[in-house]
Motif scaffolding. Sequence first.
Motif, PDB file in Angstrom:
ATOM      1  N   HIS A   4       0.791  -1.226   0.000  1.00 29.64           N
ATOM      2  CA  HIS A   4       0.000   0.000   0.000  1.00 29.64           C
ATOM      3  C   HIS A   4       0.831   1.288   0.000  1.00 29.64           C
ATOM      4  CE1 HIS A   4      -3.600  -2.391   0.534  1.00 29.64           C
ATOM      5  NE2 HIS A   4      -3.018  -3.021   1.546  1.00 29.64           N
ATOM      6  N   GLU A   5       2.155   1.157  -0.021  1.00 31.76           N
ATOM      7  CA  GLU A   5       2.985   2.358  -0.032  1.00 31.76           C
ATOM      8  C   GLU A   5       2.738   3.174  -1.307  1.00 31.76           C
ATOM      9  OE1 GLU A   5       5.083  -0.682   2.502  1.00 31.76           O
ATOM     10  OE2 GLU A   5       4.102  -0.659   0.537  1.00 31.76           O
ATOM     11  N   LYS A   6       2.721   4.486  -1.137  1.00 31.37           N
ATOM     12  CA  LYS A   6       2.496   5.388  -2.263  1.00 31.37           C
ATOM     13  C   LYS A   6       3.836   5.916  -2.770  1.00 31.37           C
ATOM     14  CE  LYS A   6      -0.907   8.253  -2.143  1.00 31.37           C
ATOM     15  NZ  LYS A   6      -1.805   9.371  -1.740  1.00 31.37           N
ATOM     16  N   ILE A   7       4.074   5.710  -4.062  1.00 34.60           N
ATOM     17  CA  ILE A   7       5.354   6.070  -4.667  1.00 34.60           C
ATOM     18  C   ILE A   7       5.120   7.076  -5.787  1.00 34.60           C
ATOM     19  CG2 ILE A   7       7.409   5.208  -5.868  1.00 34.60           C
ATOM     20  CD1 ILE A   7       6.804   2.458  -4.642  1.00 34.60           C
ATOM     21  N   LEU A   8       5.926   8.124  -5.808  1.00 33.59           N
ATOM     22  CA  LEU A   8       5.886   9.111  -6.885  1.00 33.59           C
ATOM     23  C   LEU A   8       7.150   8.972  -7.725  1.00 33.59           C
ATOM     24  CD1 LEU A   8       4.657  11.602  -8.284  1.00 33.59           C
ATOM     25  CD2 LEU A   8       5.901  13.032  -6.635  1.00 33.59           C
ATOM     26  N   LEU A   9       6.978   8.718  -9.027  1.00 33.83           N
ATOM     27  CA  LEU A   9       8.095   8.607  -9.962  1.00 33.83           C
ATOM     28  C   LEU A   9       8.158   9.871 -10.808  1.00 33.83           C
ATOM     29  CD1 LEU A   9       7.486   4.951 -11.275  1.00 33.83           C
ATOM     30  CD2 LEU A   9       8.829   5.667  -9.285  1.00 33.83           C
ATOM     31  N   VAL A  10       9.326  10.528 -10.812  1.00 33.75           N
ATOM     32  CA  VAL A  10       9.489  11.775 -11.556  1.00 33.75           C
ATOM     33  C   VAL A  10      10.650  11.610 -12.530  1.00 33.75           C
ATOM     34  CG1 VAL A  10       9.744  14.279 -11.405  1.00 33.75           C
ATOM     35  CG2 VAL A  10       8.754  13.010  -9.465  1.00 33.75           C
ATOM     36  N   ASP A  11      10.345  11.566 -13.822  1.00 28.17           N
ATOM     37  CA  ASP A  11      11.375  11.384 -14.843  1.00 28.17           C
ATOM     38  C   ASP A  11      10.823  11.902 -16.168  1.00 28.17           C
ATOM     39  OD1 ASP A  11      13.212  10.125 -16.854  1.00 28.17           O
ATOM     40  OD2 ASP A  11      14.001   9.120 -15.070  1.00 28.17           O
ATOM     41  N   ASP A  12      11.660  12.553 -16.966  1.00 28.20           N
ATOM     42  CA  ASP A  12      11.177  13.101 -18.232  1.00 28.20           C
ATOM     43  C   ASP A  12      11.146  12.068 -19.345  1.00 28.20           C
ATOM     44  OD1 ASP A  12      13.946  12.924 -18.380  1.00 28.20           O
ATOM     45  OD2 ASP A  12      14.122  14.645 -19.724  1.00 28.20           O
ATOM     46  N   GLU A  13      11.644  10.859 -19.084  1.00 31.43           N
ATOM     47  CA  GLU A  13      11.610   9.786 -20.078  1.00 31.43           C
ATOM     48  C   GLU A  13      10.434   8.866 -19.761  1.00 31.43           C
ATOM     49  OE1 GLU A  13      15.374   7.980 -21.223  1.00 31.43           O
ATOM     50  OE2 GLU A  13      16.399   9.424 -19.925  1.00 31.43           O
ATOM     51  N   LEU A  52       7.509   7.549  -0.729  1.00 27.39           N
ATOM     52  CA  LEU A  52       8.821   7.581  -1.366  1.00 27.39           C
ATOM     53  C   LEU A  52       8.720   8.327  -2.684  1.00 27.39           C
ATOM     54  CD1 LEU A  52      11.784   6.514  -1.268  1.00 27.39           C
ATOM     55  CD2 LEU A  52      11.000   4.556  -2.605  1.00 27.39           C
ATOM     56  N   ILE A  53       9.771   9.094  -3.007  1.00 31.48           N
ATOM     57  CA  ILE A  53       9.845   9.815  -4.282  1.00 31.48           C
ATOM     58  C   ILE A  53      11.123   9.393  -5.006  1.00 31.48           C
ATOM     59  CG2 ILE A  53      10.000  12.072  -5.411  1.00 31.48           C
ATOM     60  CD1 ILE A  53       8.634  13.259  -2.904  1.00 31.48           C
ATOM     61  N   LEU A  54      10.979   8.903  -6.246  1.00 32.39           N
ATOM     62  CA  LEU A  54      12.128   8.678  -7.123  1.00 32.39           C
ATOM     63  C   LEU A  54      12.224   9.883  -8.038  1.00 32.39           C
ATOM     64  CD1 LEU A  54      12.203   5.708  -6.136  1.00 32.39           C
ATOM     65  CD2 LEU A  54      12.686   5.060  -8.508  1.00 32.39           C
ATOM     66  N   LEU A  55      13.328  10.586  -7.967  1.00 40.48           N
ATOM     67  CA  LEU A  55      13.431  11.888  -8.624  1.00 40.48           C
ATOM     68  C   LEU A  55      14.615  11.937  -9.588  1.00 40.48           C
ATOM     69  CD1 LEU A  55      12.642  14.863  -8.923  1.00 40.48           C
ATOM     70  CD2 LEU A  55      13.919  15.337  -6.828  1.00 40.48           C
ATOM     71  N   ASP A  56      14.308  12.146 -10.865  1.00 42.30           N
ATOM     72  CA  ASP A  56      15.353  12.314 -11.875  1.00 42.30           C
ATOM     73  C   ASP A  56      15.977  13.698 -11.710  1.00 42.30           C
ATOM     74  OD1 ASP A  56      16.980  11.949 -14.048  1.00 42.30           O
ATOM     75  OD2 ASP A  56      15.432  12.367 -15.532  1.00 42.30           O
ATOM     76  N   VAL A  57      17.281  13.774 -11.857  1.00 46.25           N
ATOM     77  CA  VAL A  57      17.963  15.060 -11.707  1.00 46.25           C
ATOM     78  C   VAL A  57      17.727  15.961 -12.907  1.00 46.25           C
ATOM     79  CG1 VAL A  57      20.230  16.162 -11.569  1.00 46.25           C
ATOM     80  CG2 VAL A  57      19.718  14.189 -10.125  1.00 46.25           C
ATOM     81  N   LEU A  59      15.367  17.352 -15.585  1.00 46.16           N
ATOM     82  CA  LEU A  59      13.967  17.512 -15.966  1.00 46.16           C
ATOM     83  C   LEU A  59      13.846  18.678 -16.951  1.00 46.16           C
ATOM     84  CD1 LEU A  59      12.387  17.114 -12.413  1.00 46.16           C
ATOM     85  CD2 LEU A  59      12.345  15.433 -14.265  1.00 46.16           C
ATOM     86  N   PRO A  60      12.811  18.714 -17.762  1.00 45.34           N
ATOM     87  CA  PRO A  60      12.715  19.740 -18.802  1.00 45.34           C
ATOM     88  C   PRO A  60      12.515  21.158 -18.284  1.00 45.34           C
ATOM     89  CG  PRO A  60      10.706  18.432 -18.719  1.00 45.34           C
ATOM     90  CD  PRO A  60      11.707  17.732 -17.851  1.00 45.34           C
ATOM     91  N   ASP A  61      11.898  21.316 -17.106  1.00 42.04           N
ATOM     92  CA  ASP A  61      11.596  22.656 -16.609  1.00 42.04           C
ATOM     93  C   ASP A  61      12.430  23.069 -15.403  1.00 42.04           C
ATOM     94  OD1 ASP A  61      10.395  20.716 -15.071  1.00 42.04           O
ATOM     95  OD2 ASP A  61       8.592  21.897 -14.649  1.00 42.04           O
ATOM     96  N   THR A  62      13.167  22.136 -14.813  1.00 40.22           N
ATOM     97  CA  THR A  62      14.037  22.454 -13.676  1.00 40.22           C
ATOM     98  C   THR A  62      14.972  21.279 -13.482  1.00 40.22           C
ATOM     99  OG1 THR A  62      14.100  23.103 -11.330  1.00 40.22           O
ATOM    100  CG2 THR A  62      12.493  21.434 -11.958  1.00 40.22           C
ATOM    101  N   ASP A  63      15.946  21.411 -12.602  1.00 35.47           N
ATOM    102  CA  ASP A  63      16.771  20.251 -12.288  1.00 35.47           C
ATOM    103  C   ASP A  63      16.308  19.664 -10.965  1.00 35.47           C
ATOM    104  OD1 ASP A  63      18.843  20.920  -9.964  1.00 35.47           O
ATOM    105  OD2 ASP A  63      18.664  22.719 -11.209  1.00 35.47           O
ATOM    106  N   GLY A  64      16.570  18.373 -10.801  1.00 35.97           N
ATOM    107  CA  GLY A  64      16.078  17.664  -9.635  1.00 35.97           C
ATOM    108  C   GLY A  64      16.613  18.216  -8.331  1.00 35.97           C
ATOM    109  N   PHE A  65      17.824  18.768  -8.345  1.00 40.05           N
ATOM    110  CA  PHE A  65      18.388  19.330  -7.119  1.00 40.05           C
ATOM    111  C   PHE A  65      17.565  20.529  -6.649  1.00 40.05           C
ATOM    112  CE2 PHE A  65      22.746  17.703  -8.669  1.00 40.05           C
ATOM    113  CZ  PHE A  65      22.500  16.449  -8.113  1.00 40.05           C
ATOM    114  N   GLU A  66      17.226  21.405  -7.592  1.00 38.09           N
ATOM    115  CA  GLU A  66      16.418  22.572  -7.238  1.00 38.09           C
ATOM    116  C   GLU A  66      15.025  22.135  -6.788  1.00 38.09           C
ATOM    117  OE1 GLU A  66      15.357  26.216  -6.238  1.00 38.09           O
ATOM    118  OE2 GLU A  66      17.374  25.615  -6.860  1.00 38.09           O
ATOM    119  N   LEU A  67      14.475  21.139  -7.469  1.00 32.18           N
ATOM    120  CA  LEU A  67      13.160  20.635  -7.085  1.00 32.18           C
ATOM    121  C   LEU A  67      13.207  20.038  -5.683  1.00 32.18           C
ATOM    122  CD1 LEU A  67      10.232  20.007  -7.713  1.00 32.18           C
ATOM    123  CD2 LEU A  67      10.991  17.923  -8.897  1.00 32.18           C
TER     124      LEU A  67
END
Length: 246
Positions: A4-13, A52-57, A59-67
């Motif tokens: 039941h864990e909720k996971i957010l995947l963030v990647d431009d691919e 949990l968040i999987l975050l690509d560094v 991204l098209p509108d910002t970089d993952g570090f800034e996000l």
Amino acid sequence: MENHEKILLVDDEEGILKLLQITLNKERYSNITCCTTGHQALALIRQNSYDLILLDVTLPDTDGFELCREIRKISHTPIIFVTSCTSDFDKLTGLSIGGDDYITKPFNPLEVVARIKAFFRRQGLTKAAHSPLDDTRTYQYASFTFSPADARLIVDGAEVECTAKELELLHFFCRNPNRLFTSSQIYEYVWGNPGYGEEKTVTMHISKIRKKLGDNPKAPQLILNLRGIGYKFVPPKASDQGEETS
């Protein structure tokens, strides 16, 4: 049994997102949300809670570090960076701004899912054995007060914001005062994975905790580094036990 864990995947691919989602679904993780931009991710995090968040560094509108910096203003959800950058500088940058772990591309999706499963398994074991909600002690020291149940750190009378991993690491030290641990042992206990080669991750997080506790990094008094051996937490008062709250 469904997870039941909720996971957010963030990647431009989108291909990577689809592959990870399919692989996670096969492992019975069904609460998966995907997005391809930092703007979308931030909007989702403001409206929902995730485990949990999987975050690509990249991204098209910002970089993952800034996000990540923006996310840390509103959420302590653990973040695992996913990136093609392999330098120590990039890794340390991600950890220093609030990231909890780092996966480099190209990767095998099965390896990523194994890391996620290990993370949640460790979380479950930690909650069962050392649940912050079950730890009713308030660790009251001369210079700071730490309440695991409330996830609150008070230093010199002022509340200090910490990431989830920083709180876990501080809790680990408070539970184990005056005991010496190698970097590998600390990583295995707190991150839940074998710690060989992860010394920089531990060092970075300890550096951040020292700064927040006001512990001089050039002459630390609280978290000592025995060069070539490991670290130990020395409570800043005679008693090394937390006081029970009523």
